[in-house]
Design a protein around this motif. Sequence first.
Motif, PDB file in Angstrom:
ATOM      1  N   ARG A  22       0.828  -1.213   0.000  1.00 36.88           N
ATOM      2  CA  ARG A  22       0.000   0.000   0.000  1.00 36.88           C
ATOM      3  C   ARG A  22       0.857   1.255   0.000  1.00 36.88           C
ATOM      4  NH1 ARG A  22      -5.415  -0.441   3.594  1.00 36.88           N
ATOM      5  NH2 ARG A  22      -6.370  -2.143   2.433  1.00 36.88           N
ATOM      6  N   LEU A  23       1.947   1.234   0.768  1.00 34.64           N
ATOM      7  CA  LEU A  23       2.861   2.378   0.767  1.00 34.64           C
ATOM      8  C   LEU A  23       3.446   2.579  -0.629  1.00 34.64           C
ATOM      9  CD1 LEU A  23       4.794   1.865   4.120  1.00 34.64           C
ATOM     10  CD2 LEU A  23       3.052   3.595   3.616  1.00 34.64           C
ATOM     11  N   ARG A  24       3.862   1.485  -1.238  1.00 34.09           N
ATOM     12  CA  ARG A  24       4.433   1.559  -2.592  1.00 34.09           C
ATOM     13  C   ARG A  24       3.408   2.098  -3.588  1.00 34.09           C
ATOM     14  NH1 ARG A  24       4.649  -1.650  -7.192  1.00 34.09           N
ATOM     15  NH2 ARG A  24       6.579  -1.429  -8.359  1.00 34.09           N
ATOM     16  N   ASP A  25       2.196   1.558  -3.541  1.00 36.64           N
ATOM     17  CA  ASP A  25       1.147   2.021  -4.454  1.00 36.64           C
ATOM     18  C   ASP A  25       0.853   3.507  -4.256  1.00 36.64           C
ATOM     19  OD1 ASP A  25       0.967  -0.554  -5.430  1.00 36.64           O
ATOM     20  OD2 ASP A  25      -0.868  -1.047  -4.330  1.00 36.64           O
ATOM     21  N   CYS A  26       0.804   3.922  -3.016  1.00 35.55           N
ATOM     22  CA  CYS A  26       0.540   5.324  -2.688  1.00 35.55           C
ATOM     23  C   CYS A  26       1.651   6.214  -3.259  1.00 35.55           C
ATOM     24  CB  CYS A  26       0.451   5.470  -1.173  1.00 35.55           C
ATOM     25  SG  CYS A  26      -0.180   7.045  -0.629  1.00 35.55           S
ATOM     26  N   ARG A  27       2.881   5.773  -3.088  1.00 34.30           N
ATOM     27  CA  ARG A  27       4.024   6.543  -3.598  1.00 34.30           C
ATOM     28  C   ARG A  27       3.983   6.622  -5.117  1.00 34.30           C
ATOM     29  NH1 ARG A  27       8.527   4.914  -5.812  1.00 34.30           N
ATOM     30  NH2 ARG A  27       8.332   2.768  -5.093  1.00 34.30           N
ATOM     31  N   LEU A  28       3.697   5.495  -5.769  1.00 35.19           N
ATOM     32  CA  LEU A  28       3.672   5.469  -7.237  1.00 35.19           C
ATOM     33  C   LEU A  28       2.530   6.311  -7.802  1.00 35.19           C
ATOM     34  CD1 LEU A  28       4.587   1.731  -7.888  1.00 35.19           C
ATOM     35  CD2 LEU A  28       6.049   3.756  -8.178  1.00 35.19           C
ATOM     36  N   VAL A  32       6.279   9.740  -6.950  1.00 33.08           N
ATOM     37  CA  VAL A  32       7.386  10.151  -6.096  1.00 33.08           C
ATOM     38  C   VAL A  32       8.390   9.002  -6.023  1.00 33.08           C
ATOM     39  CG1 VAL A  32       8.024  10.939  -3.781  1.00 33.08           C
ATOM     40  CG2 VAL A  32       5.815  11.573  -4.734  1.00 33.08           C
ATOM     41  N   LYS A  33       9.660   9.324  -6.058  1.00 34.07           N
ATOM     42  CA  LYS A  33      10.702   8.305  -5.963  1.00 34.07           C
ATOM     43  C   LYS A  33      10.939   7.913  -4.509  1.00 34.07           C
ATOM     44  CE  LYS A  33      13.067   9.879 -10.069  1.00 34.07           C
ATOM     45  NZ  LYS A  33      14.286  10.408 -10.645  1.00 34.07           N
ATOM     46  N   GLU A  52       8.598  -0.502   2.484  1.00 33.55           N
ATOM     47  CA  GLU A  52       7.814  -0.969   1.332  1.00 33.55           C
ATOM     48  C   GLU A  52       7.874  -2.484   1.168  1.00 33.55           C
ATOM     49  OE1 GLU A  52       8.410   0.946  -2.420  1.00 33.55           O
ATOM     50  OE2 GLU A  52       7.681   2.880  -1.679  1.00 33.55           O
ATOM     51  N   GLN A  53       8.917  -3.103   1.697  1.00 30.85           N
ATOM     52  CA  GLN A  53       9.045  -4.565   1.612  1.00 30.85           C
ATOM     53  C   GLN A  53       8.320  -5.274   2.746  1.00 30.85           C
ATOM     54  OE1 GLN A  53      13.298  -4.916   1.562  1.00 30.85           O
ATOM     55  NE2 GLN A  53      13.464  -4.309  -0.576  1.00 30.85           N
ATOM     56  N   PHE A  70       2.309  10.870   3.553  1.00 30.81           N
ATOM     57  CA  PHE A  70       1.233  10.531   2.622  1.00 30.81           C
ATOM     58  C   PHE A  70      -0.142  10.999   3.096  1.00 30.81           C
ATOM     59  CE2 PHE A  70       4.199   7.050   1.165  1.00 30.81           C
ATOM     60  CZ  PHE A  70       4.476   7.647  -0.055  1.00 30.81           C
ATOM     61  N   GLY A  71      -0.204  11.672   4.239  1.00 33.48           N
ATOM     62  CA  GLY A  71      -1.468  12.228   4.713  1.00 33.48           C
ATOM     63  C   GLY A  71      -2.380  11.242   5.408  1.00 33.48           C
ATOM     64  N   GLY A  72      -1.831  10.198   6.003  1.00 31.79           N
ATOM     65  CA  GLY A  72      -2.675   9.214   6.662  1.00 31.79           C
ATOM     66  C   GLY A  72      -2.388   9.034   8.140  1.00 31.79           C
ATOM     67  N   ILE A  73      -1.655   9.956   8.746  1.00 32.35           N
ATOM     68  CA  ILE A  73      -1.252   9.783  10.146  1.00 32.35           C
ATOM     69  C   ILE A  73      -2.439   9.713  11.095  1.00 32.35           C
ATOM     70  CG2 ILE A  73      -0.910  12.247  10.595  1.00 32.35           C
ATOM     71  CD1 ILE A  73       1.171   9.318  12.012  1.00 32.35           C
ATOM     72  N   GLU A  74      -3.523  10.409  10.791  1.00 31.52           N
ATOM     73  CA  GLU A  74      -4.675  10.398  11.697  1.00 31.52           C
ATOM     74  C   GLU A  74      -5.295   9.013  11.809  1.00 31.52           C
ATOM     75  OE1 GLU A  74      -5.990  11.001   7.615  1.00 31.52           O
ATOM     76  OE2 GLU A  74      -4.574  12.146   8.810  1.00 31.52           O
ATOM     77  N   ARG A  75      -4.987   8.120  10.891  1.00 34.31           N
ATOM     78  CA  ARG A  75      -5.547   6.769  10.923  1.00 34.31           C
ATOM     79  C   ARG A  75      -4.657   5.771  11.651  1.00 34.31           C
ATOM     80  NH1 ARG A  75      -7.008   5.517   4.987  1.00 34.31           N
ATOM     81  NH2 ARG A  75      -7.632   3.561   5.929  1.00 34.31           N
ATOM     82  N   LEU A  76      -3.477   6.189  12.091  1.00 33.53           N
ATOM     83  CA  LEU A  76      -2.553   5.264  12.746  1.00 33.53           C
ATOM     84  C   LEU A  76      -3.162   4.647  14.000  1.00 33.53           C
ATOM     85  CD1 LEU A  76       0.193   3.899  12.816  1.00 33.53           C
ATOM     86  CD2 LEU A  76       1.079   5.883  14.045  1.00 33.53           C
ATOM     87  N   ALA A  77      -3.834   5.436  14.806  1.00 39.31           N
ATOM     88  CA  ALA A  77      -4.443   4.905  16.030  1.00 39.31           C
ATOM     89  C   ALA A  77      -5.555   3.906  15.733  1.00 39.31           C
ATOM     90  CB  ALA A  77      -4.981   6.043  16.888  1.00 39.31           C
TER      91      ALA A  77
END
Length: 105
Positions: A22-28, A32-33, A52-53, A70-77
């Motif tokens: 998901r991190l990889r997909d979000c970055r792609l 962004v490299k 990513e691995q 990536f703008g998802g920190i509020e969902r960490l909890a």
Amino acid sequence: MVQDDHLSPATERDALRALGERLRDCRLRRNVKQREVAKAIGVSLPTYRKLEQGDGTVPTRHLARVLTFFGGIERLADVVPAETERLGQPRLACGRRRARSCRER
């Protein structure tokens, strides 16, 4: 120590791999490299690649940083349910001291 039948190294690996994908997909999607994300969150390129691995050895703070990027920190909890008891098991009223001080409600 609490033993849970649904936990296994394979389950953990699968979940971490899915998170990495998901991190990889979000970055792609953002075009962004890896190097750019690593620099922005203050980690080395190899450390970001581990995220990513799905490498479980990366500190949680690095995951928090990449989620912020990536703008998802509020969902960490949200990764831990607010109500963690299992259905069909009694709730325990516990202090912060020791498990043996717990009593059934």
